[in-house]
Design an enzyme around this catalytic site. Structure first.
Site, PDB file in Angstrom:
ATOM      1  N   ARG A  88       0.819  -1.216   0.000  1.00 11.30           N
ATOM      2  CA  ARG A  88       0.000   0.000   0.000  1.00 11.30           C
ATOM      3  C   ARG A  88       0.845   1.255   0.000  1.00 11.30           C
ATOM      4  O   ARG A  88       0.307   2.364  -0.009  1.00 11.30           O
ATOM      5  CB  ARG A  88      -0.849   0.017   1.268  1.00 11.30           C
ATOM      6  CG  ARG A  88      -2.271  -0.425   1.043  1.00 11.30           C
ATOM      7  CD  ARG A  88      -2.886  -0.620   2.406  1.00 11.30           C
ATOM      8  NE  ARG A  88      -4.261  -0.297   2.411  1.00 11.30           N
ATOM      9  CZ  ARG A  88      -5.225  -1.207   2.542  1.00 11.30           C
ATOM     10  NH1 ARG A  88      -4.941  -2.484   2.618  1.00 11.30           N
ATOM     11  NH2 ARG A  88      -6.472  -0.830   2.592  1.00 11.30           N
ATOM     12  N   ARG A 127     -22.000  -2.816   4.301  1.00 13.79           N
ATOM     13  CA  ARG A 127     -21.293  -4.091   4.503  1.00 13.79           C
ATOM     14  C   ARG A 127     -21.403  -4.598   5.947  1.00 13.79           C
ATOM     15  O   ARG A 127     -21.280  -3.849   6.897  1.00 13.79           O
ATOM     16  CB  ARG A 127     -19.823  -3.853   4.156  1.00 13.79           C
ATOM     17  CG  ARG A 127     -18.914  -4.986   4.530  1.00 13.79           C
ATOM     18  CD  ARG A 127     -17.584  -4.828   3.939  1.00 13.79           C
ATOM     19  NE  ARG A 127     -16.889  -3.623   4.335  1.00 13.79           N
ATOM     20  CZ  ARG A 127     -15.700  -3.292   3.868  1.00 13.79           C
ATOM     21  NH1 ARG A 127     -15.102  -4.065   3.000  1.00 13.79           N
ATOM     22  NH2 ARG A 127     -15.108  -2.208   4.268  1.00 13.79           N
ATOM     23  N   ARG A 161     -17.651  -3.416  10.543  1.00 16.65           N
ATOM     24  CA  ARG A 161     -16.287  -2.985  10.852  1.00 16.65           C
ATOM     25  C   ARG A 161     -16.289  -1.587  11.460  1.00 16.65           C
ATOM     26  O   ARG A 161     -16.973  -0.700  10.987  1.00 16.65           O
ATOM     27  CB  ARG A 161     -15.440  -3.007   9.576  1.00 16.65           C
ATOM     28  CG  ARG A 161     -14.762  -4.337   9.366  1.00 16.65           C
ATOM     29  CD  ARG A 161     -14.119  -4.472   8.035  1.00 16.65           C
ATOM     30  NE  ARG A 161     -13.241  -3.391   7.642  1.00 16.65           N
ATOM     31  CZ  ARG A 161     -12.534  -3.388   6.513  1.00 16.65           C
ATOM     32  NH1 ARG A 161     -12.601  -4.430   5.704  1.00 16.65           N
ATOM     33  NH2 ARG A 161     -11.760  -2.381   6.214  1.00 16.65           N
TER      34      ARG A 161
HETATM   35  P1  AP5 Z   1      -8.501  -3.542   4.511  1.00 16.75           P
HETATM   36  O1  AP5 Z   1      -9.187  -4.502   5.366  1.00 16.75           O
HETATM   37  O2  AP5 Z   1      -7.561  -4.026   3.470  1.00 16.75           O
HETATM   38  O3  AP5 Z   1      -9.584  -2.566   3.884  1.00 16.75           O
HETATM   39  P2  AP5 Z   1      -9.640  -1.737   2.519  1.00 16.75           P
HETATM   40  O4  AP5 Z   1      -8.493  -1.739   1.621  1.00 16.75           O
HETATM   41  O5  AP5 Z   1     -10.096  -0.402   2.976  1.00 16.75           O
HETATM   42  O6  AP5 Z   1     -10.613  -2.533   1.693  1.00 16.75           O
HETATM   43  P3  AP5 Z   1     -11.984  -3.110   2.108  1.00 16.75           P
HETATM   44  O7  AP5 Z   1     -11.824  -4.386   2.858  1.00 16.75           O
HETATM   45  O8  AP5 Z   1     -12.815  -2.039   2.755  1.00 16.75           O
HETATM   46  O9  AP5 Z   1     -12.634  -3.332   0.684  1.00 16.75           O
HETATM   47  P4  AP5 Z   1     -12.358  -4.369  -0.456  1.00 16.75           P
HETATM   48  O10 AP5 Z   1     -11.733  -3.671  -1.622  1.00 16.75           O
HETATM   49  O11 AP5 Z   1     -11.701  -5.616   0.036  1.00 16.75           O
HETATM   50  O12 AP5 Z   1     -13.869  -4.655  -0.858  1.00 16.75           O
HETATM   51  P5  AP5 Z   1     -14.824  -5.864  -0.436  1.00 16.75           P
HETATM   52  O13 AP5 Z   1     -14.539  -7.047  -1.279  1.00 16.75           O
HETATM   53  O14 AP5 Z   1     -14.833  -6.034   1.028  1.00 16.75           O
HETATM   54  O15 AP5 Z   1      -7.645  -2.520   5.404  1.00 16.75           O
HETATM   55  C1  AP5 Z   1      -8.220  -1.931   6.572  1.00 16.75           C
HETATM   56  C2  AP5 Z   1      -7.170  -1.124   7.292  1.00 16.75           C
HETATM   57  O16 AP5 Z   1      -6.062  -1.969   7.671  1.00 16.75           O
HETATM   58  C3  AP5 Z   1      -6.505   0.017   6.502  1.00 16.75           C
HETATM   59  O17 AP5 Z   1      -7.296   1.199   6.544  1.00 16.75           O
HETATM   60  C4  AP5 Z   1      -5.186   0.164   7.261  1.00 16.75           C
HETATM   61  O18 AP5 Z   1      -5.347   0.855   8.456  1.00 16.75           O
HETATM   62  C5  AP5 Z   1      -4.824  -1.281   7.580  1.00 16.75           C
HETATM   63  N1  AP5 Z   1      -4.003  -1.925   6.533  1.00 16.75           N
HETATM   64  C6  AP5 Z   1      -4.346  -2.990   5.761  1.00 16.75           C
HETATM   65  N2  AP5 Z   1      -3.359  -3.313   4.911  1.00 16.75           N
HETATM   66  C7  AP5 Z   1      -2.361  -2.420   5.141  1.00 16.75           C
HETATM   67  C8  AP5 Z   1      -1.089  -2.211   4.565  1.00 16.75           C
HETATM   68  N3  AP5 Z   1      -0.624  -2.994   3.565  1.00 16.75           N
HETATM   69  N4  AP5 Z   1      -0.323  -1.205   5.037  1.00 16.75           N
HETATM   70  C9  AP5 Z   1      -0.762  -0.403   6.048  1.00 16.75           C
HETATM   71  N5  AP5 Z   1      -1.965  -0.543   6.623  1.00 16.75           N
HETATM   72  C10 AP5 Z   1      -2.758  -1.541   6.185  1.00 16.75           C
HETATM   73  O19 AP5 Z   1     -16.219  -5.253  -0.944  1.00 16.75           O
HETATM   74  C11 AP5 Z   1     -16.847  -4.185  -0.250  1.00 16.75           C
HETATM   75  C12 AP5 Z   1     -18.374  -4.408  -0.229  1.00 16.75           C
HETATM   76  O20 AP5 Z   1     -18.872  -4.291  -1.558  1.00 16.75           O
HETATM   77  C13 AP5 Z   1     -18.785  -5.806   0.262  1.00 16.75           C
HETATM   78  O21 AP5 Z   1     -19.994  -5.682   0.970  1.00 16.75           O
HETATM   79  C14 AP5 Z   1     -19.009  -6.606  -1.038  1.00 16.75           C
HETATM   80  O22 AP5 Z   1     -19.962  -7.625  -0.867  1.00 16.75           O
HETATM   81  C15 AP5 Z   1     -19.499  -5.507  -1.978  1.00 16.75           C
HETATM   82  N6  AP5 Z   1     -19.068  -5.706  -3.366  1.00 16.75           N
HETATM   83  C16 AP5 Z   1     -17.858  -6.126  -3.801  1.00 16.75           C
HETATM   84  N7  AP5 Z   1     -17.817  -6.142  -5.146  1.00 16.75           N
HETATM   85  C17 AP5 Z   1     -19.048  -5.681  -5.566  1.00 16.75           C
HETATM   86  C18 AP5 Z   1     -19.619  -5.464  -6.853  1.00 16.75           C
HETATM   87  N8  AP5 Z   1     -18.923  -5.698  -7.985  1.00 16.75           N
HETATM   88  N9  AP5 Z   1     -20.891  -4.993  -6.901  1.00 16.75           N
HETATM   89  C19 AP5 Z   1     -21.594  -4.750  -5.764  1.00 16.75           C
HETATM   90  N10 AP5 Z   1     -21.096  -4.966  -4.504  1.00 16.75           N
HETATM   91  C20 AP5 Z   1     -19.831  -5.416  -4.418  1.00 16.75           C
END
Ligand code: AP5
Length: 216
Positions: A88, A127, A161
């Site tokens: 990231r 979510r 979350r």
């Molecule tokens: P992390 O848990 O990685 O969260 P994020 O990157 O913010 O991503 P999300 O999990 O929110 O979303 P996603 O892209 O995975 O989407 P999802 O599939 O869930 O990180 C959280 C925190 O941890 C960061 O803020 C940071 O503090 C820390 N962190 C993590 N990694 C780090 C790193 N490398 N370095 C530093 N800090 C780090 O989908 C979202 C929703 O949409 C779901 O409900 C799903 O069902 C729905 N959905 C998905 N696709 C579709 C579609 N095509 N159409 C309709 N709905 C959909």
């Protein structure tokens, strides 16, 4: 195969990484899940991680790089792995390059899932997941078949979350724009970046990723 999923919060990285992990039988490594695991253990490092996550800020590079370096040495990663949420920052991307080089491995592709911010907000706001088996749901797009009962394990407890509150989500978007988006040109220069339109249904995005993977 070694893949990276890149994209802003809520883009569908976890959803699509899980899908490929099952289809290709390779491990999904979600740094978000690993860090939430560390927080739930309430260790000293877990408390530091929680402070950053609660603010929507990135956790320190040294912590995340350490977690990934340890995990990819596990035997179940020998066949390949999908990095969901890592790297990231440029420092993390460079650390990953060194880790892979040291193991004689190389990156196959970086999949960018591109989604507009208005849609991201809708996805994140709705979510929730099962408190027992962690199955994922959404208030509009993916409800349990029977309200209040998990389709997968029959559990009755659901969780949202902490960092999905809108004020925290704004900080997460900002962290993506400033710290993570610069990785796109970094990987594009190497010819490994594949961008897919994430504004489609889950199945259509999965299809677009499958097509993109045929080009590697
Ligand atoms: P992390 O848990 O990685 O969260 P994020 O990157 O913010 O991503 P999300 O999990 O929110 O979303 P996603 O892209 O995975 O989407 P999802 O599939 O869930 O990180 C959280 C925190 O941890 C960061 O803020 C940071 O503090 C820390 N962190 C993590 N990694 C780090 C790193 N490398 N370095 C530093 N800090 C780090 O989908 C979202 C929703 O949409 C779901 O409900 C799903 O069902 C729905 N959905 C998905 N696709 C579709 C579609 N095509 N159409 C309709 N709905 C959909």
């Amino acid at each position: 195969m070694i893949l990276i999923f890149l994209g802003p919060p809520g883009a569908g990285k976890g959803t699509q990484a899980r899908h490929i992990s099952e289809a290709k039988n390779i491990v999904q490594l979600s740094t978000g899940d690993m860090l939430r695991g560390a927080v739930s253990k309430e260790t000293k490092a877990g408390k530091e991680v929680k402070t950053a996550m609660d603010k929507g800020a990135l956790v320190a590079d040294a912590i995340v790089v350490g977690v990934i370096a340890e995990r990819i040495a596990d035997p179940d990663c020998a066949n390949g792995f999908i990095l969901d949420g890592f790297p990231r920052t440029l420092a993390q991307a460079e650390a990953l390059d060194h880790m892979l080089e040291a193991r004689g491995r190389s990156l196959d592709a970086v999949i960018e899932i591109r989604v507009e911010e208005k849609e991201l907000v809708k996805r994140i706001a709705g979510r929730f997941s099962c408190g027992t088996c962690q199955a994922n749901y959404h208030d509009i797009f993916n409800k349990p078949q029977k309200e209040g009962i998990c389709d997968k394990c029959g559990g009755h407890t659901f969780i949202r979350r902490q960092d999905d509150k809108m004020e925290t989500v704004k900080a997460r978007f900002e962290a993506y724009r400033l710290q993570t988006a610069p990785l796109l040109p970094y990987y594009e220069k190497r010819g490994v970046l594949r961008t897919v339109d994430g504004m489609q249904s889950v199945e259509e995005v999965a299809g677009a990723i499958a097509e993109a993977l045929k080009t590697i």
